[in-house]
Each structure stands twice: as structure tokens, then as C-alpha cells.
Motif scaffolding. Structure first.
Motif, PDB file in Angstrom:
ATOM      1  N   ALA A  16      64.362 -56.720 -12.673  1.00 52.96           N
ATOM      2  CA  ALA A  16      63.031 -56.149 -12.878  1.00 52.96           C
ATOM      3  C   ALA A  16      62.877 -54.850 -12.081  1.00 52.96           C
ATOM      4  O   ALA A  16      62.385 -53.836 -12.600  1.00 52.96           O
ATOM      5  CB  ALA A  16      61.965 -57.154 -12.455  1.00 52.96           C
ATOM      6  N   PHE A  17      63.311 -54.873 -10.837  1.00 51.63           N
ATOM      7  CA  PHE A  17      63.170 -53.702  -9.958  1.00 51.63           C
ATOM      8  C   PHE A  17      63.997 -52.527 -10.496  1.00 51.63           C
ATOM      9  O   PHE A  17      63.492 -51.407 -10.671  1.00 51.63           O
ATOM     10  CB  PHE A  17      63.597 -54.089  -8.539  1.00 51.63           C
ATOM     11  CG  PHE A  17      63.303 -53.050  -7.492  1.00 51.63           C
ATOM     12  CD1 PHE A  17      62.437 -51.999  -7.744  1.00 51.63           C
ATOM     13  CD2 PHE A  17      63.885 -53.142  -6.231  1.00 51.63           C
ATOM     14  CE1 PHE A  17      62.160 -51.054  -6.772  1.00 51.63           C
ATOM     15  CE2 PHE A  17      63.615 -52.197  -5.262  1.00 51.63           C
ATOM     16  CZ  PHE A  17      62.755 -51.151  -5.536  1.00 51.63           C
ATOM     17  N   THR A  18      65.275 -52.789 -10.793  1.00 49.69           N
ATOM     18  CA  THR A  18      66.147 -51.716 -11.281  1.00 49.69           C
ATOM     19  C   THR A  18      65.618 -51.147 -12.595  1.00 49.69           C
ATOM     20  O   THR A  18      65.580 -49.929 -12.782  1.00 49.69           O
ATOM     21  CB  THR A  18      67.577 -52.241 -11.478  1.00 49.69           C
ATOM     22  OG1 THR A  18      68.002 -52.872 -10.283  1.00 49.69           O
ATOM     23  CG2 THR A  18      68.534 -51.117 -11.809  1.00 49.69           C
ATOM     24  N   MET A  19      65.188 -52.035 -13.519  1.00 48.42           N
ATOM     25  CA  MET A  19      64.703 -51.558 -14.822  1.00 48.42           C
ATOM     26  C   MET A  19      63.457 -50.692 -14.662  1.00 48.42           C
ATOM     27  O   MET A  19      63.292 -49.688 -15.352  1.00 48.42           O
ATOM     28  CB  MET A  19      64.394 -52.751 -15.746  1.00 48.42           C
ATOM     29  CG  MET A  19      65.611 -53.372 -16.402  1.00 48.42           C
ATOM     30  SD  MET A  19      66.754 -52.187 -17.128  1.00 48.42           S
ATOM     31  CE  MET A  19      65.723 -51.437 -18.384  1.00 48.42           C
ATOM     32  N   THR A  20      62.563 -51.084 -13.741  1.00 44.77           N
ATOM     33  CA  THR A  20      61.361 -50.280 -13.500  1.00 44.77           C
ATOM     34  C   THR A  20      61.741 -48.869 -13.069  1.00 44.77           C
ATOM     35  O   THR A  20      61.217 -47.880 -13.609  1.00 44.77           O
ATOM     36  CB  THR A  20      60.506 -50.934 -12.389  1.00 44.77           C
ATOM     37  OG1 THR A  20      60.393 -52.312 -12.670  1.00 44.77           O
ATOM     38  CG2 THR A  20      59.151 -50.301 -12.315  1.00 44.77           C
TER      39      THR A  20
END
Lengths: 274, 170
Positions: free
Chosen positions: B152-156
Motif C-alpha cells: 500500500a505504501f509503495t503503491m501510494t
């Protein structure tokens, strides 16, 4: 033969992939082996300088906290000094004083959230550091030296699932092994404490000194939780670390002056066994 | 060296430095990591030779590993991403094919396509990375939590970067 070559050529992407992955796996396994002086880690000059620059710019934001820590350590040292001058008449402390020498170093790079955490510090071979030495802070044990370069070294943190530290319960004197399970950076497990012992919440856990790395009696933490399953041989003990690894800024490397003597003695003794 | 070659070298160094100086320190809730450097491999031109792609992935992975003191770990995950990438690109070709000379970006193919392209690859990367580091499936759910939150963090961050460069191009 031609067909074979054609086959390899046709699947060249797959074979390159396989080769690279195997090479990576070999590196991984090789790197897991404890103690090395290889070049490819954060103790090499370029990497360490970049990390040092990045730490230097972040440091301004935590100056207050570092100050607090240093002043707390200072007061601890003062108390110790007071005790030592009081004990100076009795000559018995003299032996333990000369056995160890300390090198103070600054932490350049530290992590707590990975499964295998390492710490990079700003002292290396030129300060007399060698792989296998112990690292402590003013609050407790930190780890062992894994690799050194000329001016920097990499420590293997206690918060590393491969690291085990021989330890003892201060109150009862029983031995155990400290190992991290990879989840909470504040807590580690104390393994192999047998059923007949009665560990209590609040007991102090210190290093046992049964290996030549850590001197005995260095604080590790305080027992936070004790469980005993019905069929289990050993307790499940959670120990709260006395050093908060998330706010580690200075460490001391312990140079054991008698380590080589102890090692060679043990080698000779074991070597003599028929 | 051609112009695109210089760009590749420039972005290589840029992503490496940003990863080890900025995102290495950013770990949310002690579980969510941001491995933004994966996007460098995702963004290389579609027609890149898979051998060169894997070579670049290996070099970037090893460079990251030196700073993380985990020799081989990031390289292993990133080479896998580079290998799977071209097969995935072939599978999800949009109607009418890719534009020649365009990278597989959000700007050229749209948000939906980009999510279908990037989420599986980033997931593969994180999955291999965390489970290899944990040395197996011993702490499965905690490791899985790390994979999901980091995804989730990387995709954001990746989407943010994509929109940022998208606006600038127009």
C-alpha cells in the motif's frame, strides 16, 4: 549439439534469470555466515560516507534527545567513578579493569523494522576494531561486530533473527539464550529456561559471559511476560530490552584484551582431546 | 552513449540515492516500507531487451543491498520482477498495442491499466523480499502484514510520482 545450442539460445532469458537468481541466493547464504570482512556492505567507504551525510542532516532534528541521552550517560559514569574511587583501596577490582578496553563510536545507520537489522558505525580497523567484538551502549548490550573496513564497521544487532546471545537470569543464576523473533523491536525472547526454574516478571536478564564476545553481567533487559505451556520443556519468556534500539545514537565497542588468550587456550584444550 | 542511455544512468543513481537516503528511514508503524526503486524497473521502455533489463535490475538490487547490508536479497527480488515484467506486459497489451517509444506509464495507458500492471509486480517483489528475509514461513501472518502494508505504501508513492510527472508533461 547444434540443437542443444539452439535450445539454450531460444530460452536465453530464462537461463540468464536462473543464473542471476542462483548467484543472488549464493550471496545471501554467504552473507548470512557470521563474521566477514567483505567489501560489499555498508562499511565500504562510499556507502558509509553517503549514510554518514544522510545521518548528519537528520541529526539536527534529534539533537535534544541525543543531548538528554549523553547527559544521562554522563551522570551514570559519574556514579560509577564515585564507586570506583571508593573501591580503589581493595585491589580485587583491578583485574577486571584491565581486561577490557572501550572504543566509543557514533551510529551512522540503524534499522529496527527489518528481520535482519544491522548497525553501521563510524569507527573501523584504524581504531582497533575487529570482527567478533561486542558492542554495548550505556543502557545494555547492542550486538557484535560483523565486518570492518578502514574507518567504518557494521554491527549485527540483537534485533536480528540470526543473532543469539548467551544470557543468565540475575536472580536465580540460570542460563538461557536471547533471540529476537522479528516482530516487536522492544521485546526479545529468552529461550531454553527449563521448567524447574521460577522466573518472575521484573527479573533482570544479563549476559552470561560464557562466550568470549560479551563480558558477563552486561544488562540486556527485564522480564515482561512469563508463560509455561503444559507439555513444554521450556518457558516462553518475553524480555523488554533496556536499550531502546529506535533511539540508539552512540555505542561502545569492547576490546577484550584476553580474547586471543582465551581462544587459543580453548583450542589447545580441545585439540588435546584424544 | 545514446540519449536514453544517459537518462537510464541518471534515474538509476537518482532512485538509488532517494531510496537509501530518504525512504530507508521512512518505515510506518514498524511494518510499512517503501521500496520506491522498483518503479525504475517498471518504467524502462517496453521494447527493452529482457537480458539487459535483468542486468540493470541485478545492478540496482546489489547497490541497494550494500546500503541495507543484505547482500543478494533486493537483487533477487528485483531480478524476478524484471523477468516477470515482459510476460505481464505481453499479457495485458491494450487494444491497438503499445505506442512505439513510450514507456509503460500511467500517462500513456491510463490508471486502470497501470494498476493491473504495477500491483502484481510490486506484490511479487515485496512477497519474495520479506519471506526470504524472514527465512521461510515461520512468522507467516506478521510477514504477510508487512507485505500488504508495504504494498500500500509503495503503491501510494508510485502513483503520486506518476501523477506528478504526468502533470508536468502536459
Amino acid at each position: 549439439m547444434q540443437r542443444l545450442l539452439n535450445f539454450f539460445y531460444e530460452y536465453r532469458a530464462f537461463f540468464t534469470f536462473l543464473l542471476l537468481e542462483l548467484f543472488c541466493a549464493w550471496l545471501l547464504i554467504e552473507n548470512n555466515q557470521y563474521q566477514s570482512t567483505k567489501f560489499f556492505n555498508s562499511s565500504n567507504r562510499l556507502a558509509a560516507n553517503i549514510l554518514s551525510f544522510s545521518q548528519g542532516s537528520r541529526e539536527y532534528f534529534s539533537l535534544r534527545q541525543i543531548n538528554e541521552e549523553v547527559s544521562r550517560e554522563n551522570s551514570q559514569m559519574r556514579t560509577l567513578l564515585e564507586q570506583l574511587t571508593r573501591d580503589a583501596q581493595s585491589a580485587s577490582t583491578k583485574d577486571s579493569l584491565v581486561r577490557y578496553e572501550f572504543v566509543s563510536a557514533k551510529v551512522l545507520n540503524n534499522s529496527v523494522a527489518q528481520f535482519k537489522n544491522y548497525i553501521t558505525i563510524n569507527r573501523g580497523r584504524d581504531a582497533g576494531i575487529e570482527p567478533g567484538m561486542a558492542a554495548i551502549s550505556s543502557f545494555g548490550a547492542v550486538g557484535k561486530v560483523k565486518a570492518v573496513s578502514e574507518h567504518f564497521s557494521v554491527l549485527i544487532s540483537i534485533l536480528n533473527i540470526d543473532e543469539q546471545v548467551s544470557s543468565t537470569l540475575k536472580r536465580t543464576g540460570n542460563f538461557g539464550t536471547i533471540q529476537w523473533d522479528g516482530t516487536d523491536p522492544r521485546l526479545v525472547n529468552l529461550l531454553y529456561v527449563p521448567r524447574h526454574v521460577q522466573p518472575l516478571v521484573g527479573d533482570t536478564v544479563v549476559t552470561s559471559g560464557y562466550n568470549a564476545v560479551f563480558p558477563g553481567g552486561i544488562m540486556i533487559g527485564i522480564i515482561q511476560d512469563v508463560k509455561l505451556k503444559d507439555e513444554a520443556l521450556f518457558y516462553d519468556i518475553r524480555v523488554e530490552l533496556s536499550q531502546d534500539f529506535r533511539r540508539l545514537s552512540f555505542v561502545k565497542i569492547i576490546k577484550s584484551k584476553l580474547k586471543s588468550e582465551l581462544d587459543s587456550l580453548e583450542t589447545v584444550t580441545i585439540g588435546k582431546v584424544p | 552513449m545514446s540519449r536514453s542511455g544517459i537518462f537510464v544512468v541518471f534515474y538509476f543513481i537518482l532512485y538509488l540515492l532517494v531510496q537509501v537516503m530518504l525512504f530507508k528511514q521512512l518505515v510506518l508503524f514498524n511494518t510499512a516500507f517503501c521500496f520506491v526503486y522498483v518503479v525504475f524497473i517498471l518504467m524502462l521502455p517496453i521494447e527493452t531487451n529482457p537480458l539487459i533489463l535483468m542486468g540493470i535490475a541485478f545492478l540496482l538490487g546489489i547497490s541497494i543491498d550494500i546500503f541495507y547490508d543484505s547482500l543478494g536479497l533486493h537483487a533477487m527480488s528485483l531480478v524476478l520482477v524484471a523477468y516477470v515484467r515482459n510476460y505481464l506486459l505481453a499479457t495485458i497489451t491494450p487494444q491497438g498495442g503499445y505506442d512505439a517509444g513510450e514507456g509503460p506509464t500511467l500517462a500513456s495507458n491510463g490508471l486502470q491499466w497501470f494498476l493491473v500492471y504495477s500491483i502484481p509486480l510490486v506484490f511479487i517483489h515485496h512477497f519474495v523480499l520479506f519471506f526470504t528475509e524472514a527465512g521461510g514461513f515461520g512468522v507467516f501472518w506478521f510477514t504477510m502484514l508487512k507485505v500488504i502494508t508495504s504494498l500500500a505504501f509503495t503503491m501510494t508513492v508510485i502513483l503520486f510520482l506518476q501523477y506528478f510527472s504526468f502533470e508536468r508533461r502536459r
